[in-house]
Write an enzyme that holds these catalytic residues in place. Sequence first.
Site, PDB file in Angstrom:
ATOM      1  N   ILE A  74      -3.906  -4.445 -37.976  1.00  0.00           N
ATOM      2  CA  ILE A  74      -3.491  -5.153 -39.187  1.00  0.00           C
ATOM      3  C   ILE A  74      -4.475  -4.723 -40.267  1.00  0.00           C
ATOM      4  CG2 ILE A  74      -4.830  -7.212 -38.535  1.00  0.00           C
ATOM      5  CD1 ILE A  74      -2.829  -8.908 -40.056  1.00  0.00           C
ATOM      6  N   SER A  75      -3.968  -4.283 -41.411  1.00  0.00           N
ATOM      7  CA  SER A  75      -4.822  -3.712 -42.453  1.00  0.00           C
ATOM      8  C   SER A  75      -5.737  -4.762 -43.078  1.00  0.00           C
ATOM      9  CB  SER A  75      -3.960  -3.088 -43.559  1.00  0.00           C
ATOM     10  OG  SER A  75      -3.226  -1.990 -43.080  1.00  0.00           O
TER      11      SER A  75
END
Length: 231
Positions: A74-75
Amino acid sequence: MTVYPLPAAELKGEGMTSQRARDRLAAMLKDSGIRDARVIEVIRNLPRHHFIDQALHSRAYENDALPIGHGQTISQPWVVARMTEALLEHFDARQGMPQKVLEIGTGSGYQAAVLAALVPQLFTVERIEALLRQARRRFRQLGLTNLRSRHDDGKLGWPDEAPFDAIILTAAGDTIPTRILDQLSPTGVLVAPVGSPSRQTLIRMRGDGQGDFIQEELGPVSFVPLLGGIG
């Protein structure tokens, strides 16, 4: 702007996942140069811990990329905010909003949920079926009804729904696949990381309406590679 329904009790969080933690994240984004108040407000309200494993909940509102399994992440919230802001800036200059947006790489579903709070129609493609199943469950729990998802090779885009006003890629290739660029409206915008694993740059490509695209570099980033096929 779409407003999220009030999260269920189990999504509201407490302690390191409380609203206070989200408020601190929102303040950090503003201090770090994110200017779009719409983007900051969506991220402030969205329960990021809902998109990661429970063992990592205490880190949900830190500005870090976190693992979500299958070699994916997840960025960072800042990167999600900057990509979303870069997309919207193109339309602010035209005094409008994108009506139809394509995301390549659903992953945890976090970037898709941010976009779905801001645009009328969001289409997202994920090549890893197990990740997409989890993301779909999260979308249902958040009550997102303006979002459609598809299990497919992201490099193919979603041609049946083209053209798109905007396209965002959440994985990096050496170049933008032609098949994806062909699905962008002549006056649309594409935001994506491009480059090798050791050196990637966030780019924005703006259509001039005449069949050409103006490319801008927005700064260094680090993303997982853009892969073909399905899994």
